[in-house]
Design an enzyme around this catalytic site. Sequence first.
Site, PDB file in Angstrom:
ATOM      1  N   CYS A 141       0.905  -1.269   0.037  1.00 50.96           N
ATOM      2  CA  CYS A 141       0.010  -0.020   0.021  1.00 50.96           C
ATOM      3  C   CYS A 141       0.827   1.225  -0.079  1.00 50.96           C
ATOM      4  CB  CYS A 141      -1.109   0.003   1.258  1.00 50.96           C
ATOM      5  SG  CYS A 141      -2.323   1.404   1.124  1.00 50.96           S
ATOM      6  N   CYS A 144      -0.675   4.107   2.004  1.00 54.35           N
ATOM      7  CA  CYS A 144      -0.253   3.836   3.455  1.00 54.35           C
ATOM      8  C   CYS A 144       0.950   4.114   4.065  1.00 54.35           C
ATOM      9  CB  CYS A 144      -0.734   2.327   3.834  1.00 54.35           C
ATOM     10  SG  CYS A 144      -2.264   1.929   3.307  1.00 54.35           S
ATOM     11  N   ASP A 145       1.948   3.520   3.170  1.00 53.16           N
ATOM     12  CA  ASP A 145       3.285   3.661   3.606  1.00 53.16           C
ATOM     13  C   ASP A 145       4.377   4.515   3.012  1.00 53.16           C
ATOM     14  OD1 ASP A 145       2.543   1.743   5.608  1.00 53.16           O
ATOM     15  OD2 ASP A 145       2.681   0.218   4.222  1.00 53.16           O
TER      16      ASP A 145
END
Length: 322
Positions: A141, A144-145
């Site tokens: 992701c 996300c990261d």
Amino acid sequence: MSDTIERIKCLIIGSGPAGYTAAIYAARADLKPVMYTGMEPGGQLTTTTEVDNFPGYPEGIDGPTMMVQLQQQAERFGTQVRIGMVTAVEFSKEVGGIHKVTVDNSTQLEAEAVIISTGATAKYLGLPSEQKLRGGGVSACAVCDGFFYKGQDVAIVGAGDTAAEEATYLANICNKVTMLVRKDYMKASKAMQHRVTATKNIEVRYNTEVDEVLGDMVVEGLRMRNNQTGEKEDIAITGLFIAIGHKPNTDIFKGQLDMDDTGYLITKGKSTKTNMPGVFASGDVQDKEYRQAVTAAGTGCMAALDAERYLATVESEEEVEA
């Protein structure tokens, strides 16, 4: 198998942000929810080290801790959280009907309402070096990261719209993005391909696959292999993003619930209602667009409210008939 089958007012299948949020709302509405966690209690976030984009955590929080706290909050209001895997279902087609559920191939339950929050599983390449470094620089992701790799060199694997979108997202915050495409063309739409090729700090490597992820504790580099020539090349990166798709965890619902061609559950309009009365779907199991913890939590809230209204309607009709 017990002769007495347990009757549950609101059964929640799955234990990620969607499931726990549904449990919090359902418990506060006195629906006496029972949750079965599945094989991965806490869902995909348990494989994430730092979560920086969930509201309410100004200093960030690691995924497993966040899931423990969500469980504690759900239990505080009376949710029963049970370790177990739902292995079969038989949904009733009747409004007010009872849904039959089997847990761990042995325990049979009956539920008046069911909230499905089984999520989706990110597809990985399956390399031992990749699996070893999941959470240490290997991620599925970018949204996300990606923030943790600001100003650094990273790589992304994939050729579809999601990969192209995540590559351009990473290009805005990273120094350089190397995009590995297994074939000699991208599957992404022309518009997304143009966006990739127009971004100066994205380098697309066609006919290229991951041979090995380099690093002991964290990602330090990548060994690429040209699948036409067999030539290998090492590059220095700190993050590797896998964008080759997700598989929704919906196999046990096939033939009963409406799904799209990739297996995501279809919900009605802006609700969490499925085609079966009293069965609701929330989180990544019905969302292939956003796949974020906060959006999953939002649909978990919606599912609990939908379930509460459904059960209230059923009870009202039963009172009228009585």
